[in-house]
Motif scaffolding. Structure first.
Motif, PDB file in Angstrom:
ATOM      1  N   SER A   1       1.196  -1.472  -0.001  1.00 44.01           N
ATOM      2  CA  SER A   1       0.447  -0.133   0.176  1.00 44.01           C
ATOM      3  C   SER A   1       1.118   1.309  -0.382  1.00 44.01           C
ATOM      4  O   SER A   1       1.854   0.691   0.710  1.00 44.01           O
ATOM      5  CB  SER A   1      -1.098   0.390   0.499  1.00 44.01           C
ATOM      6  N   GLY A   2       0.433   2.330  -0.871  1.00 39.64           N
ATOM      7  CA  GLY A   2       1.054   3.392  -1.202  1.00 39.64           C
ATOM      8  C   GLY A   2       2.855   3.293  -1.319  1.00 39.64           C
ATOM      9  O   GLY A   2       3.745   4.053  -2.401  1.00 39.64           O
ATOM     10  N   SER A   3       2.830   2.112  -2.601  1.00 41.24           N
ATOM     11  CA  SER A   3       3.381   2.280  -3.313  1.00 41.24           C
ATOM     12  C   SER A   3       3.456   1.979  -4.923  1.00 41.24           C
ATOM     13  O   SER A   3       2.911   0.421  -5.178  1.00 41.24           O
ATOM     14  CB  SER A   3       4.587   1.410  -3.164  1.00 41.24           C
ATOM     15  N   GLU A   4       2.693   2.242  -5.319  1.00 40.36           N
ATOM     16  CA  GLU A   4       1.726   2.141  -6.445  1.00 40.36           C
ATOM     17  C   GLU A   4       2.739   1.505  -7.731  1.00 40.36           C
ATOM     18  O   GLU A   4       2.544   0.796  -8.434  1.00 40.36           O
ATOM     19  CB  GLU A   4       0.511   3.281  -6.992  1.00 40.36           C
ATOM     20  N   GLY A   5       3.732   1.677  -7.492  1.00 39.05           N
ATOM     21  CA  GLY A   5       4.838   1.612  -8.719  1.00 39.05           C
ATOM     22  C   GLY A   5       4.886   0.094  -8.397  1.00 39.05           C
ATOM     23  O   GLY A   5       5.813  -0.786  -9.554  1.00 39.05           O
ATOM     24  N   PHE A   6       4.747  -0.380  -7.284  1.00 33.04           N
ATOM     25  CA  PHE A   6       5.661  -1.332  -7.182  1.00 33.04           C
ATOM     26  C   PHE A   6       4.390  -2.873  -7.581  1.00 33.04           C
ATOM     27  O   PHE A   6       4.515  -3.599  -7.104  1.00 33.04           O
ATOM     28  CB  PHE A   6       5.731  -1.639  -5.733  1.00 33.04           C
ATOM     29  N   GLN A   7       3.104  -1.915  -7.433  1.00 34.54           N
ATOM     30  CA  GLN A   7       2.198  -2.715  -7.633  1.00 34.54           C
ATOM     31  C   GLN A   7       1.850  -3.732  -9.624  1.00 34.54           C
ATOM     32  O   GLN A   7       2.099  -4.896  -8.650  1.00 34.54           O
ATOM     33  CB  GLN A   7       0.535  -2.072  -7.660  1.00 34.54           C
ATOM     34  N   GLU A   8       2.208  -3.365 -10.113  1.00 32.96           N
ATOM     35  CA  GLU A   8       2.775  -3.332 -11.361  1.00 32.96           C
ATOM     36  C   GLU A   8       3.458  -4.837 -11.670  1.00 32.96           C
ATOM     37  O   GLU A   8       3.988  -5.556 -12.505  1.00 32.96           O
ATOM     38  CB  GLU A   8       3.430  -2.480 -12.331  1.00 32.96           C
ATOM     39  N   ILE A   9       4.653  -4.279 -10.523  1.00 34.79           N
ATOM     40  CA  ILE A   9       5.734  -5.126 -10.757  1.00 34.79           C
ATOM     41  C   ILE A   9       5.249  -7.130  -9.474  1.00 34.79           C
ATOM     42  O   ILE A   9       5.545  -7.587 -10.121  1.00 34.79           O
ATOM     43  CB  ILE A   9       6.848  -4.824  -9.262  1.00 34.79           C
ATOM     44  N   VAL A  10       4.576  -6.320  -8.571  1.00 32.18           N
ATOM     45  CA  VAL A  10       4.611  -8.251  -8.184  1.00 32.18           C
ATOM     46  C   VAL A  10       3.648  -8.588  -8.922  1.00 32.18           C
ATOM     47  O   VAL A  10       3.096  -9.676  -9.318  1.00 32.18           O
ATOM     48  CB  VAL A  10       3.094  -7.133  -6.845  1.00 32.18           C
ATOM     49  N   ASP A  11       2.137  -7.726  -9.937  1.00 34.84           N
ATOM     50  CA  ASP A  11       0.828  -8.405 -10.508  1.00 34.84           C
ATOM     51  C   ASP A  11       2.300  -9.108 -12.064  1.00 34.84           C
ATOM     52  O   ASP A  11       1.811 -10.170 -12.068  1.00 34.84           O
ATOM     53  CB  ASP A  11       0.401  -7.339 -11.329  1.00 34.84           C
TER      54      ASP A  11
END
Length: 91
Positions: free
Chosen positions: A20-30
């Motif tokens: 949460s709070g790190s939108e840039g990392f959400q794509e990496i996790v996906d």
């Protein structure tokens, strides 16, 4: 040839949850969750630290003719060679 050392942080399991709070990392996790290497990142098989330490105590790195690097080590009298291609093949 370089001598390599065992690191306690090797073989850690990844938790692929969206931060949460790190939108840039959400794509990496996906991406990682959809990747064929997800299993290797998230499963926690029984790995005996003594065997890992034996591997890294004898490990050396060399560059072969095609420019690829390989790690060679001996564990329990048996020699193992690891290359990028062998890791990709087994994953």
């Amino acid at each position: 040839m370089a001598n390599l050392e065992f690191c306690d942080k090797h073989n850690m399991v990844a938790y692929l949850k969206k931060p949460s709070g790190s939108e840039g990392f959400q794509e990496i996790v996906d991406f990682l969750n959809g990747s064929h290497i997800r299993y290797a990142l998230t499963k926690n098989p029984t790995i005996y630290v003594s065997l890992i330490k034996k591997f890294w105590q004898t490990a050396t790195v060399r560059t072969v003719d095609n420019g690829e690097q390989e790690i060679t080590a001996t564990v329990d009298g048996k020699e193992f060679t690891v290359t990028e291609a062998s890791v990709r093949r087994h994953l």
